[in-house]
Each structure stands twice: as C-alpha cells, then as structure tokens.
Write a protein that holds these residues in place. Structure first.
Motif, PDB file in Angstrom:
ATOM      1  N   GLY A  36       0.668  -1.168  -0.085  1.00 54.09           N
ATOM      2  CA  GLY A  36      -0.196  -0.038   0.048  1.00 54.09           C
ATOM      3  C   GLY A  36       0.878   1.347   0.126  1.00 54.09           C
ATOM      4  N   ASP A  37       1.940   1.255  -0.280  1.00 52.91           N
ATOM      5  CA  ASP A  37       3.057   2.365  -0.164  1.00 52.91           C
ATOM      6  C   ASP A  37       2.488   3.271  -1.322  1.00 52.91           C
ATOM      7  OD1 ASP A  37       5.523   3.471   1.018  1.00 52.91           O
ATOM      8  OD2 ASP A  37       5.590   3.766  -1.317  1.00 52.91           O
ATOM      9  N   PRO A  38       2.501   4.569  -1.156  1.00 52.74           N
ATOM     10  CA  PRO A  38       2.132   5.629  -2.163  1.00 52.74           C
ATOM     11  C   PRO A  38       2.813   5.403  -3.402  1.00 52.74           C
ATOM     12  CG  PRO A  38       2.091   6.698  -0.026  1.00 52.74           C
ATOM     13  CD  PRO A  38       2.671   5.223   0.097  1.00 52.74           C
ATOM     14  N   TYR A  39       3.949   4.901  -3.433  1.00 53.20           N
ATOM     15  CA  TYR A  39       4.839   4.875  -4.647  1.00 53.20           C
ATOM     16  C   TYR A  39       3.973   3.725  -5.411  1.00 53.20           C
ATOM     17  CZ  TYR A  39       8.868   3.380  -7.675  1.00 53.20           C
ATOM     18  OH  TYR A  39       9.794   3.395  -8.724  1.00 53.20           O
ATOM     19  N   LEU A  40       3.516   2.836  -4.975  1.00 58.46           N
ATOM     20  CA  LEU A  40       2.785   1.830  -5.936  1.00 58.46           C
ATOM     21  C   LEU A  40       1.457   2.249  -6.344  1.00 58.46           C
ATOM     22  CD1 LEU A  40       3.681  -1.271  -3.472  1.00 58.46           C
ATOM     23  CD2 LEU A  40       4.877  -0.559  -5.615  1.00 58.46           C
ATOM     24  N   ARG A  41       0.904   3.417  -5.993  1.00 61.31           N
ATOM     25  CA  ARG A  41      -0.245   3.702  -6.343  1.00 61.31           C
ATOM     26  C   ARG A  41      -0.373   4.357  -7.947  1.00 61.31           C
ATOM     27  NH1 ARG A  41      -2.548   5.642  -0.747  1.00 61.31           N
ATOM     28  NH2 ARG A  41      -2.395   3.452   0.349  1.00 61.31           N
ATOM     29  N   VAL A  42       0.440   4.058  -8.621  1.00 61.33           N
ATOM     30  CA  VAL A  42       0.481   4.715 -10.034  1.00 61.33           C
ATOM     31  C   VAL A  42      -0.443   4.079 -10.835  1.00 61.33           C
ATOM     32  CG1 VAL A  42       2.798   5.136  -9.728  1.00 61.33           C
ATOM     33  CG2 VAL A  42       2.419   3.014 -10.861  1.00 61.33           C
ATOM     34  N   TRP A  43      -1.012   5.042 -11.909  1.00 55.58           N
ATOM     35  CA  TRP A  43      -1.780   4.519 -12.791  1.00 55.58           C
ATOM     36  C   TRP A  43      -1.229   3.659 -13.800  1.00 55.58           C
ATOM     37  CZ3 TRP A  43      -6.948   4.913 -12.047  1.00 55.58           C
ATOM     38  CH2 TRP A  43      -7.386   5.774 -11.152  1.00 55.58           C
ATOM     39  N   ASP A  44      -0.072   4.383 -14.384  1.00 55.85           N
ATOM     40  CA  ASP A  44       0.830   3.563 -15.520  1.00 55.85           C
ATOM     41  C   ASP A  44       1.745   2.659 -14.775  1.00 55.85           C
ATOM     42  OD1 ASP A  44       2.031   2.609 -17.721  1.00 55.85           O
ATOM     43  OD2 ASP A  44       2.892   4.586 -18.184  1.00 55.85           O
ATOM     44  N   ARG A  45       1.281   1.162 -14.384  1.00 51.44           N
ATOM     45  CA  ARG A  45       2.190   0.314 -13.604  1.00 51.44           C
ATOM     46  C   ARG A  45       3.192  -0.187 -14.440  1.00 51.44           C
ATOM     47  NH1 ARG A  45      -2.730  -3.148 -10.661  1.00 51.44           N
ATOM     48  NH2 ARG A  45      -3.315  -1.565  -9.032  1.00 51.44           N
ATOM     49  N   ASP A  46       3.254  -0.056 -15.897  1.00 45.91           N
ATOM     50  CA  ASP A  46       4.349  -0.512 -16.552  1.00 45.91           C
ATOM     51  C   ASP A  46       5.679   0.492 -16.285  1.00 45.91           C
ATOM     52  OD1 ASP A  46       2.749  -2.544 -17.641  1.00 45.91           O
ATOM     53  OD2 ASP A  46       2.463  -1.511 -19.527  1.00 45.91           O
TER      54      ASP A  46
END
Length: 96
Positions: A5-15
């Motif tokens: 759940g870290d904010p770094y992992l909350r991106v729209w473009d996961r690639d």
C-alpha cells in the motif's frame, strides 16, 4: 523495502515501475506484498511473518539478485524487526 500500500505503488501506469510479467505478484486483490527496491527499481516482493519475538521475511526476487543486494535486504529486515516488536530476524530468499 516498501510496505504494502505504499504511495509509490499507487501509480496509474504500472508499466513504468514493474514489468508486466511481474505485476500480478505485486498488485493482488487481497493481501498484497511489499516490494523490494534496488537502485530505484522494483526487483521483488516481500512478506513478513512474526512468531513470538522473531520476524521472518520471505523475499521473492523477480530475477537473480547480486550478493550485495541480498545483504542490503537482510540489513533492512534487521532494521524493520524492532519496529515490529521483534528481537531477532530472519531473511529467506525464494529460489531464483
């Protein structure tokens, strides 16, 4: 070592941060793992388990990790241990 759940992992473009073949391992519907960063790149996942005063962290690397990266992960786990109320820690790496 980033927690689930870290904010770094909350991106729209996961690639942009994780290769498509590893995304299902990082973003799970329930019980997502933390991720391991090395040189700014996500190189694997980790899951903690605490029994009594011992914290065990299972690391699943995406590729074979250099010995120096493994040492860095183990050192990070040692630092996480007291934060989770553990007096001893163990870092286990899944077979590459």
């Amino acid at each position: 070592m980033l927690p689930p759940g870290d904010p770094y992992l909350r991106v729209w473009d996961r690639d942009t941060i994780v290769a498509p073949e590893h995304q299902r391992r990082v973003w799970r519907t329930v019980g997502g793992p933390g991720v391991v960063l090395a040189a700014g790149e996500v190189v694997g996942t980790w899951r903690p388990r605490k029994r009594g005063a011992k914290l065990t962290v299972d690391v699943e690397p995406f590729t074979r990790l250099a010995a120096s990266v493994r040492v860095g992960i183990a050192e990070a786990v040692e630092q996480i241990g007291p934060l989770r109320g553990a007096t001893t820690t163990e870092t286990r790496f899944a077979e590459d």
